[in-house]
Design a protein around this motif. Structure first.
Motif, PDB file in Angstrom:
ATOM      1  N   LYS A 306       4.508  -2.249  -2.335  1.00 23.20           N
ATOM      2  CA  LYS A 306       3.456  -1.906  -3.297  1.00 23.20           C
ATOM      3  C   LYS A 306       2.713  -0.645  -2.853  1.00 23.20           C
ATOM      4  CE  LYS A 306       1.418  -5.545  -4.937  1.00 23.20           C
ATOM      5  NZ  LYS A 306       0.512  -6.685  -5.231  1.00 23.20           N
ATOM      6  N   MET A 307       2.383  -0.568  -1.562  1.00 22.47           N
ATOM      7  CA  MET A 307       1.650   0.587  -1.046  1.00 22.47           C
ATOM      8  C   MET A 307       2.459   1.876  -1.164  1.00 22.47           C
ATOM      9  SD  MET A 307      -1.449   0.066  -0.227  1.00 22.47           S
ATOM     10  CE  MET A 307      -1.695   1.597   0.666  1.00 22.47           C
ATOM     11  N   GLU A 308       3.766   1.785  -0.992  1.00 18.54           N
ATOM     12  CA  GLU A 308       4.618   2.975  -1.119  1.00 18.54           C
ATOM     13  C   GLU A 308       4.536   3.551  -2.534  1.00 18.54           C
ATOM     14  OE1 GLU A 308       9.307   4.281  -0.477  1.00 18.54           O
ATOM     15  OE2 GLU A 308       8.589   2.365   0.312  1.00 18.54           O
ATOM     16  N   ILE A 309       4.543   2.675  -3.529  1.00 20.54           N
ATOM     17  CA  ILE A 309       4.447   3.120  -4.928  1.00 20.54           C
ATOM     18  C   ILE A 309       3.064   3.712  -5.203  1.00 20.54           C
ATOM     19  CG2 ILE A 309       4.501   2.356  -7.343  1.00 20.54           C
ATOM     20  CD1 ILE A 309       6.400   0.075  -6.362  1.00 20.54           C
ATOM     21  N   ILE A 310       2.021   3.037  -4.729  1.00 19.75           N
ATOM     22  CA  ILE A 310       0.650   3.494  -4.977  1.00 19.75           C
ATOM     23  C   ILE A 310       0.414   4.859  -4.346  1.00 19.75           C
ATOM     24  CG2 ILE A 310      -1.795   3.027  -4.542  1.00 19.75           C
ATOM     25  CD1 ILE A 310      -1.091   0.028  -4.615  1.00 19.75           C
ATOM     26  N   ASN A 311       0.810   5.008  -3.080  1.00 19.98           N
ATOM     27  CA  ASN A 311       0.587   6.280  -2.384  1.00 19.98           C
ATOM     28  C   ASN A 311       1.327   7.431  -3.054  1.00 19.98           C
ATOM     29  OD1 ASN A 311      -1.161   5.320  -0.376  1.00 19.98           O
ATOM     30  ND2 ASN A 311       0.537   4.662   0.925  1.00 19.98           N
ATOM     31  N   ALA A 329      -7.019   0.224  -2.367  1.00 17.84           N
ATOM     32  CA  ALA A 329      -7.905  -0.328  -1.340  1.00 17.84           C
ATOM     33  C   ALA A 329      -7.724  -1.839  -1.210  1.00 17.84           C
ATOM     34  CB  ALA A 329      -9.354   0.005  -1.686  1.00 17.84           C
ATOM     35  N   LYS A 330      -7.642  -2.536  -2.342  1.00 16.87           N
ATOM     36  CA  LYS A 330      -7.482  -3.991  -2.321  1.00 16.87           C
ATOM     37  C   LYS A 330      -6.120  -4.398  -1.756  1.00 16.87           C
ATOM     38  CE  LYS A 330     -10.647  -4.772  -6.187  1.00 16.87           C
ATOM     39  NZ  LYS A 330     -10.784  -5.094  -7.616  1.00 16.87           N
ATOM     40  N   THR A 331      -5.086  -3.639  -2.128  1.00 17.21           N
ATOM     41  CA  THR A 331      -3.738  -3.947  -1.645  1.00 17.21           C
ATOM     42  C   THR A 331      -3.629  -3.712  -0.145  1.00 17.21           C
ATOM     43  OG1 THR A 331      -2.782  -3.313  -3.779  1.00 17.21           O
ATOM     44  CG2 THR A 331      -1.290  -3.374  -1.901  1.00 17.21           C
ATOM     45  N   SER A 332      -4.117  -2.566   0.289  1.00 17.55           N
ATOM     46  CA  SER A 332      -4.005  -2.180   1.695  1.00 17.55           C
ATOM     47  C   SER A 332      -4.835  -3.066   2.605  1.00 17.55           C
ATOM     48  CB  SER A 332      -4.438  -0.720   1.852  1.00 17.55           C
ATOM     49  OG  SER A 332      -4.435  -0.348   3.196  1.00 17.55           O
ATOM     50  N   ASN A 333      -6.005  -3.460   2.149  1.00 18.70           N
ATOM     51  CA  ASN A 333      -6.900  -4.240   2.993  1.00 18.70           C
ATOM     52  C   ASN A 333      -6.242  -5.528   3.468  1.00 18.70           C
ATOM     53  OD1 ASN A 333      -9.630  -4.361   4.104  1.00 18.70           O
ATOM     54  ND2 ASN A 333      -9.900  -6.140   2.797  1.00 18.70           N
ATOM     55  N   SER A 334      -5.643  -6.272   2.532  1.00 19.67           N
ATOM     56  CA  SER A 334      -4.973  -7.524   2.913  1.00 19.67           C
ATOM     57  C   SER A 334      -3.720  -7.258   3.731  1.00 19.67           C
ATOM     58  CB  SER A 334      -4.617  -8.330   1.664  1.00 19.67           C
ATOM     59  OG  SER A 334      -5.776  -8.784   1.015  1.00 19.67           O
ATOM     60  N   LEU A 335      -2.995  -6.204   3.380  1.00 15.98           N
ATOM     61  CA  LEU A 335      -1.766  -5.874   4.106  1.00 15.98           C
ATOM     62  C   LEU A 335      -2.065  -5.626   5.584  1.00 15.98           C
ATOM     63  CD1 LEU A 335       1.215  -5.011   4.365  1.00 15.98           C
ATOM     64  CD2 LEU A 335       0.537  -2.733   3.580  1.00 15.98           C
ATOM     65  N   ALA A 402       4.425 -10.589  -6.146  1.00 15.03           N
ATOM     66  CA  ALA A 402       5.400  -9.574  -6.579  1.00 15.03           C
ATOM     67  C   ALA A 402       5.593  -9.582  -8.087  1.00 15.03           C
ATOM     68  CB  ALA A 402       6.751  -9.828  -5.900  1.00 15.03           C
ATOM     69  N   GLY A 403       5.259 -10.687  -8.735  1.00 10.53           N
ATOM     70  CA  GLY A 403       5.463 -10.788 -10.174  1.00 10.53           C
ATOM     71  C   GLY A 403       4.204 -10.513 -10.965  1.00 10.53           C
ATOM     72  N   ILE A 404       3.372 -11.532 -11.112  1.00 12.66           N
ATOM     73  CA  ILE A 404       2.175 -11.431 -11.952  1.00 12.66           C
ATOM     74  C   ILE A 404       1.224 -10.341 -11.464  1.00 12.66           C
ATOM     75  CG2 ILE A 404       0.131 -12.687 -12.740  1.00 12.66           C
ATOM     76  CD1 ILE A 404       1.882 -15.266 -12.565  1.00 12.66           C
ATOM     77  N   LYS A 405       1.085 -10.204 -10.133  1.00  5.84           N
ATOM     78  CA  LYS A 405       0.168  -9.203  -9.576  1.00  5.84           C
ATOM     79  C   LYS A 405       0.919  -8.074  -8.861  1.00  5.84           C
ATOM     80  CE  LYS A 405      -3.660 -12.464  -8.943  1.00  5.84           C
ATOM     81  NZ  LYS A 405      -4.602 -13.072  -7.966  1.00  5.84           N
ATOM     82  N   GLY A 406       2.211  -7.945  -9.161  1.00 10.87           N
ATOM     83  CA  GLY A 406       2.999  -6.888  -8.526  1.00 10.87           C
ATOM     84  C   GLY A 406       2.450  -5.510  -8.830  1.00 10.87           C
ATOM     85  N   GLY A 407       2.075  -5.302 -10.072  1.00 15.99           N
ATOM     86  CA  GLY A 407       1.360  -4.098 -10.489  1.00 15.99           C
ATOM     87  C   GLY A 407       0.220  -4.566 -11.364  1.00 15.99           C
ATOM     88  N   ASN A 408       0.007  -3.868 -12.457  1.00 15.02           N
ATOM     89  CA  ASN A 408      -1.046  -4.268 -13.390  1.00 15.02           C
ATOM     90  C   ASN A 408      -0.495  -4.606 -14.774  1.00 15.02           C
ATOM     91  OD1 ASN A 408      -3.532  -3.448 -11.650  1.00 15.02           O
ATOM     92  ND2 ASN A 408      -2.181  -1.670 -11.599  1.00 15.02           N
ATOM     93  N   LYS A 461      10.321  -2.226 -11.497  1.00 10.12           N
ATOM     94  CA  LYS A 461      11.664  -1.961 -10.962  1.00 10.12           C
ATOM     95  C   LYS A 461      11.802  -2.472  -9.529  1.00 10.12           C
ATOM     96  CE  LYS A 461      12.277   2.258 -13.738  1.00 10.12           C
ATOM     97  NZ  LYS A 461      12.327   3.739 -13.717  1.00 10.12           N
ATOM     98  N   VAL A 462      10.839  -2.123  -8.708  1.00 10.28           N
ATOM     99  CA  VAL A 462      10.904  -2.482  -7.290  1.00 10.28           C
ATOM    100  C   VAL A 462      10.795  -3.990  -7.094  1.00 10.28           C
ATOM    101  CG1 VAL A 462       9.649  -2.330  -5.093  1.00 10.28           C
ATOM    102  CG2 VAL A 462      10.080  -0.264  -6.438  1.00 10.28           C
ATOM    103  N   PHE A 463       9.899  -4.641  -7.836  1.00 15.80           N
ATOM    104  CA  PHE A 463       9.658  -6.059  -7.579  1.00 15.80           C
ATOM    105  C   PHE A 463      10.663  -6.976  -8.263  1.00 15.80           C
ATOM    106  CE2 PHE A 463       5.289  -4.516  -6.460  1.00 15.80           C
ATOM    107  CZ  PHE A 463       5.459  -4.755  -5.104  1.00 15.80           C
TER     108      PHE A 463
END
Length: 719
Positions: A306-311, A329-335, A402-408, A461-463
């Motif tokens: 997810k972070m790779e796509i966002i960045n 920020a929310k994705t990275s923080n937990s990661l 990866a599904g429901i919250k994989g993106g938006n 695509k990725v997820f």
């Protein structure tokens, strides 16, 4: 078992003793359990100065951060800092509310925000704050006479009594009330809150200062982040903050924290006062193994992708940077937290430690027939539940993370299921249909304004590919299985083709579809390949995860509660640390450095350290234009080093973000915002040699307000 052997077992069990710097303690019980240790550690006040229901005390200045719909389910902490309703909390806890006001023209995330006067303060829509009025032990009232009842009967009676108690507590007042459970339901407290609903943004530093060092420094030490935000609560003529109104005036809080600008030294007493979210100090070895093998392994894999796509998206242009900053920020923080937790678990060899604790617990249980009768089924019951949860927890990660919250996009498309249901009825309710269409037109407009469709397609695509590679066919959505066969696992082409034949292909296409929608068009939704994929994640989650997970977790909870009850019984003559549960807590300790991985770390950082980091890597350690010059000028003119952040061995966790850090006299010296490295394992096992929370020095908060915003009026108000 002999008395001597039993004594040894009890001493070995949970071998790390409670210390003055370990645990998140219930304020109402400080006098009973903690004040002597606090005094030994250097505390200068009384227990009643911290918590008292009969006089104004520190408790009355401490706030929990909630939402409009869940005002007392706290996600962070804060505190009143002035008699005119100013509130101090973290940048990262409330930046999403500033994000809503940001645009390319007014990029408050990048540039920061400061209201020159009260009229310029921005509404933090959806944010609420709450102050604990009082807490009361209601264990006896709720549990009396329930000993012989079945689990269902006991639960129903307790719920009935709790409703009566909470209703009576808020009678004639605008309070919120709830009952909280501790130690497996053996101790129950009534909590009464005053909620503040008109909250406005006063000042927030630029992202480059509030999150100085970005993800490179997150969950690490040393730090120089100005992770703060200043809000203000407004109230009506009765000094009640019930709702937003332009006619409201700044509230007059019951109490506010006093500042100390005198500084501190290593070894000084400190106290963190806030609303920690959740700790899991009493998990078994099998449960820890599951966290490592499922949550950490698969969760890290998903969030890395997810972070790779966002960045990649954020690096393209300013518009995408703004759109995905909050999501990043929310994705990275937990990661990063998961990665740090994993390192700590491995470093501590926590699984082995937990096995030893369980062996000692089993010896204690087997010491008498009475104990065996009560608790012999506890560990086997927990292990059975954990084993049955293995597959479901993994599936939950892929279906949700990866599904429901994989993106938006998936959650957005899922909102069309209600339209599908309404329009599919034999007798369509036209009024309800039109209402839903109006709602979806707004949702669609908001979605396409907030996110980028090409980036959202990349998430899909990725997820889809990641889901296919890591989950068995019996747990896969039908569209993924069909796509793998039709496209020979070329999921990029599958998603491209799906969108080219979808009502979701463009914003214009979707808005037009909704504008001219009739009940006959419902078939287009049912046959839409993108909707079909998105809704399948929800169906998998509902049919194969949600219900089963709830049932097993309910059974697990029964055994875990019994385990906690047993621990409490076994350690009846000792102080027992209750897991954090989003209630008000105090942790205390001392400002202290640490050694880790062969490195020795000082407990304090300075402005010089910030300038040095920026000079070595200005891209990672970016600051606003002219800020380094202001820092260098201040350093040159100052006799002493200018502080930025500090650490102490106080026990904190998520939810403590924004918590006030107080000195021995109860004066505000800092603002908690993070934890350091391997010590994150303290959610599962406290490590006194490594557990460190990170706080921004209150003097640095004021430095930023002075030099970045020239906020003289605010500094004068906040003295």
């Amino acid at each position: 078992m002999t008395r001597i052997k039993l004594l040894i077992v009890c001493l070995v069990l949970f071998s790390m003793p409670s210390k003055a710097d370990e645990g998140m303690w219930i304020p109402a019980l400080l006098k009973k359990y903690n004040i002597k240790d606090m005094k030994k550690a250097g505390f200068k006040l009384s227990a009643k100065d911290v918590y008292d229901i009969n006089k104004i005390c520190l408790k009355d200045a401490i706030l929990g951060l909630g939402s409009k719909s869940n005002p007392t389910t706290f996600t962070g902490s804060g505190s009143f800092i002035s008699e005119s309703g100013l509130v101090l909390t973290n940048h990262h806890t409330v930046v999403s509310y500033l994000h809503k006001h940001s645009s390319e023209e007014h990029n408050y995330l990048r540039n920061g925000f400061y209201a020159q006067n009260q009229q310029d303060e921005l509404p933090a829509k959806g944010l609420s704050l709450a102050r604990l009025v009082r807490m009361q032990d209601v264990t006896e009232e709720l549990l009396n006479g329930t000993e012989t009842l079945s689990d269902i009967e006991k639960s129903r009676l307790i719920d009935k009594r709790a409703k009566e108690i909470t209703a009576k507590a808020k009678e004639g007042k605008h309070y919120q009330t709830k009952v909280k459970s501790y130690f497996g339901g053996t101790q129950l407290f009534l909590e009464v809150y005053e909620v503040y609903r008109d909250v406005r943004i006063v000042a927030m530093p630029p992202l480059s200062l509030g999150k100085f060092g970005g993800e490179n420094d997150n969950w690490k030490w040393p730090r120089q982040s100005a992770d703060f935000a200043i809000l203000r609560v407004y109230a009506n003529s009765n000094n009640e903050s019930l709702r937003y109104s332009i006619a409201n005036e700044p509230i007059k809080p019951v109490n506010h924290l006093e500042l100390s600008l005198k500084g501190y030294k290593e070894g000084d007493f400190v106290m963190v006062y806030g609303f920690p979210a959740s700790t899991k100090q009493y998990l078994t070895a099998k449960a820890i193994q599951q966290i490592v093998q499922v949550k950490h392994y698969h969760g890290i894999k998903i969030r890395d992708a997810k972070m790779e796509i966002i960045n990649k998206a954020m690096s393209k242009n300013e518009d995408l940077w703004l759109k995905y900053s909050d999501f990043m920020a929310k994705t990275s923080n937990s990661l990063l937290r998961w990665k740090a937790e994993l390192r700590g678990i491995e470093k501590l060899d926590l699984v082995s430690l937990k096995k030893k604790e369980e062996e000692a617990f089993t010896d204690w249980v087997n010491s008498t027939e009475e104990l065996k009768e009560k608790y012999a089924d506890v560990i086997p019951g927990i292990e059975d539940c954990v084993a049955r949860l293995d597959t479901i927890e993994k599936l939950n990660l892929y279906a949700v993370e990866a599904g429901i919250k994989g993106g938006n996009f998936v959650s957005f498309a899922g909102k069309f299921d209600m339209l599908n249901a309404i329009a599919s009825r034999k007798n369509v309710n036209e009024k309800r249909l039109n209402k839903e269409l109006r709602k979806l037109r707004v949702e669609a407009s908001n979605f396409f304004n907030a996110y980028d469709l090409e980036t959202e397609k990349e998430f899909l695509k990725v997820f889809v590919k990641l889901y296919d590679e890591n989950v068995g066919d019996q747990y896969k959505p039908a569209p993924i299985i069909a796509a793998r066969k039709k496209y020979n696992s070329d999921f990029n082409q599958y998603i491209n083709d799906a969108f080219s034949n979808s009502i979701f292909s463009t914003k214009e296409n979707l808005i037009e579809f909704l504008k001219y929608f009739t009940k006959e068009d419902v078939q287009k939704i049912k046959n839409d390949p993108v909707f079909d994929l998105c809704i399948s994640y929800f169906l998998i989650n509902m049919d194969m995860v949600y219900r089963q997970r709830i049932d097993i977790r309910r059974e697990y909870g029964k055994y875990h509660n019994k385990y906690l009850q047993a621990i409490k019984e076994m350690k009846a003559d000792q102080k027992i640390i209750a897991d954090a549960n989003r209630s008000l807590r105090v942790s205390y300790g001392n400002i202290q450095g640490f050694n880790d991985e062969g490195e020795s770390y000082s407990p304090m950082t300075s402005l010089n350290d910030l300038v040095e980091k920026n000079s070595k890597n200005p891209k990672v350690y970016e600051v606003p234009e002219g800020y380094v010059d202001a820092c260098n000028k201040a350093i040159k003119e100052s006799i002493k080093s200018i502080p930025t952040c500090f650490i102490s061995n106080c026990h904190t966790t998520g939810g403590n973000s924004g918590s006030a850090v107080l000195n021995a006299k109860g004066k505000l010296i800092g603002l908690n915002f993070d934890r350091a490295g391997n010590g994150l394992v303290s959610d599962y096992k406290f490590m006194p040699e490594l557990t460190r929370h990170v706080a921004v020095d209150i003097r640095y908060v004021r430095f930023v307000l002075e030099h970045q915003f020239k906020a003289n009026a605010l500094l004068e108000e906040w003295k």
